[in-house]
Design an enzyme around this catalytic site. Structure first.
Site, PDB file in Angstrom:
ATOM      1  N   HIS A 188       0.796  -1.237   0.000  1.00  0.00           N
ATOM      2  CA  HIS A 188       0.000   0.000   0.000  1.00  0.00           C
ATOM      3  C   HIS A 188       0.820   1.275   0.000  1.00  0.00           C
ATOM      4  O   HIS A 188       0.265   2.375  -0.059  1.00  0.00           O
ATOM      5  CB  HIS A 188      -0.948   0.007   1.207  1.00  0.00           C
ATOM      6  N   ASP A 399       3.559   9.570  -1.169  1.00  0.00           N
ATOM      7  CA  ASP A 399       2.334   8.883  -0.753  1.00  0.00           C
ATOM      8  C   ASP A 399       2.026   7.816  -1.795  1.00  0.00           C
ATOM      9  O   ASP A 399       2.060   8.101  -2.995  1.00  0.00           O
ATOM     10  CB  ASP A 399       1.170   9.894  -0.707  1.00  0.00           C
TER      11      ASP A 399
END
Ligand code: ADQ
Length: 522
Positions: A188, A399
């Site tokens: 992730h 991110d």
């Protein structure tokens, strides 16, 4: 494309007939805690994109979720096999809990996972702490997760789906005992370039753990490329760049990019539920009593999210363009995160000081420029804030994706808002209609905020409509991933080595054994 988790059931069964579905993650979807009433228990759903996205899928498919039992009353809620049926109101799948000791939490979770892998993958090697006891515990806990999975699938066919960087070694530990299972893993967070990943003393072992999957998924093609390059150079895998596969010890791992998303309907419905307009009114009165526009930020308190950079940009805005004092108010929701780690505690203090200074400098008797809300909010409250805000600002320095960007777009019922999205959030790759910002350039960001606030309404609406049309949901993500996984599993079943060939190597952790970690396999 599926819009409902129920649509994914037939797809899963087509891809994996007769296989049991097992999700494995560090975080659990339900936590038990003691209520105020003596002896009574209540169930909490920890906030987080991953658990809230996968829970409906498990509810639709049935099967099992293996995760750390982190709740204070978790042990009291399970049966003698560490299992509990969830969700409590409509039990539809099994949660199998794995227990972590105080040392495990400190060394595997706060240590290797969050003070080594997290900063390394977010390009902050300066914040990594290398400790042999962290690695040793990471291996041990990965073994514990692998053992729990093996116990649960004994004598059964299963498709096992690992989640994230806490469990890089578990796939190999499972594969070694059960080569017949099909394994996938979704990472992730970013996967860094080789020049950064090779700083890990255990890079070769981590890669070998991940390469044991049939499918290794990342958010972006660039992360998949980084992984393939590392697999080749640091683990000695044979890479087929066209097919995007890496083969090691006779096993082939398919590598792909699957940009994650959100449950769009959940946010849309919450943002237009009964009474929302009155609540929006109250938010405006409370936070922006002088009128004007409202900006929103929603982040975990994490150094990768660029909060100091965001506040610097806001400071420039109110400094250079005084007409926005009392006319633009910023609400930052920042949920405390990993506060036992020094870097997070330092960040939290830095952010407090910065907000106080800005508020002292520009605030007036009845207007505060920045409202810092340091708590976790339920989805319905977040959705109302998103709908109310004229601007949403995401300033991540690195991110993997950033779900907040998508939640904001989904919640924009009136379609007036402008999304300012960092170039360094994975979401910027897909959300090309958002206004991209560089958080390292605070003056440039201040200008972009000003542009957003002066953009004519019809342009704002048209821009937001295009973003909403382009937004795909979490079930599309799963659909793509399941298709790729089905293909990869079929390929590797054909090429699977005999079961005994690799099993014995892993007694006593084999290549992950204590002492072996310092030397890299290149
Ligand atoms: P995170 O780093 O946690 O996730 P993000 O994608 O922004 O980052 O997801 C955060 C989630 O937490 C969002 O759903 C948001 O609504 C929620 N949240 C944040 N603050 C909150 C608050 N105060 N109260 C309640 N909820 C709050 C990691 C990666 C990301 C990747 C996701 C999913 O770092 O890059 O997008 O996983 O893969």
């Amino acid at each position: 494309m599926p819009t409902d988790p129920k649509d994914l059931g037939p797809l899963f069964r087509e891809m994996f007939p007769d296989r049991r579905f097992v999700v494995v993650s560090n975080r659990e979807p339900y936590e038990h805690k003691w209520s105020q009433e003596v002896g009574e228990m209540e169930v909490r759903r920890p906030a987080g994109g991953l658990t809230s996205a996968l829970d409906p899928l498990l509810q639709a498919l049935g099967g099992m979720w293996v995760a750390w039992g982190s709740g204070e009353a978790d042990a009291a809620a399970v049966d003698s096999h560490h299992r509990v049926q969830v969700p409590p109101e409509n039990p539809s799948y099994t949660l199998r809990r794995v227990w972590l000791t105080h040392h495990d939490i400190h060394r595997y979770y706060l240590g290797f996972s969050n003070q080594f892998l997290w900063p390394l993958c977010h390009l902050r090697p300066d914040l990594t702490r290398v400790r042999s006891r962290y690695w040793e515990r990471y291996r041990r806990v990965n073994r514990r997760f692998a053992d729990a999975v093996l116990e649960e699938v004994q004598g059964k066919d299963a498709a096992i789906w690992f989640q994230d960087y806490h469990l890089a070694l578990a796939p190999l530990l499972v594969r070694a005992r059960r080569p017949d299972l099909t394994l996938a893993h979704f990472w992730h967070i970013p996967f860094p370039p080789i020049d950064i990943f090779r700083l890990a003393p255990q890079a070769g072992y981590l890669l070998r753990g991940m390469l044991a999957n049939d499918l290794m998924g990342f958010h972006l093609p660039i992360f998949a490329d980084n992984f393939l390059r590392c697999a080749k150079r640091l683990a000695g895998a044979e890479v087929d760049w066209e097919a995007r596969t890496a083969t090691l010890d006779g096993h082939t791992c398919q590598v792909g990019a699957f940009p994650i998303s959100i449950d769009i309907d959940q946010f849309r419905q919450a943002a237009q539920a009964d009474g929302v307009e009155e609540q929006m009114q109250r938010i405006r009165q409370r936070y922006a009593p002088k009128g004007g526009a409202i900006g929103i930020g929603v982040d975990r308190m994490d150094y990768s999210k660029g909060l100091p950079e965001k506040f610097k940009a806001l400071e420039f805005l109110w400094d250079r363009y005084p007409e926005y004092r009392e006319r633009f108010t910023f609400i930052q929701v920042a949920v405390p995160s990993r506060s036992d780690i020094e870097a997070y505690d330092d960040l939290s203090q830095k952010v407090d000081n910065q907000v106080r200074e800005i508020n002292e400098r520009f605030g007036t008797g009845d207007w505060r420029p920045i409202h810092l809300i340091k708590q976790s909010l339920p989805v319905d409250r977040l959705a109302i804030l998103y709908r109310t805000a004229d601007v949403c600002m995401i300033s991540s320095l690195q991110d993997g994706m950033n779900l907040v960007a998508k939640e904001y777009v989904a919640s924009q019922i009136d379609g007036n808002g402008v999304l300012l999205l960092s170039l360094f959030a994975g979401a910027a790759e897909e959300m090309t209609e958002a206004t991209h910002i560089n958080p390292y350039d605070p003056e440039g960001c201040a200008l972009r905020i000003r542009d957003a606030l002066t953009l004519p309404a019809e342009l704002r609406k048209a821009g937001m409509r295009r973003q909403q049309e382009a937004l795909t949901g979490i079930y599309d993500w799963m659909d793509d991933l399941f298709h790729a996984w089905g293909g990869a599993a079929a390929g590797s079943a054909a090429a699977r080595p005999p079961r005994a060939a690799s099993g014995d190597d892993f007694e006593n952790d084999g290549p992950f054994a204590a002492g072996a970690w310092a030397s890299e396999r290149t």
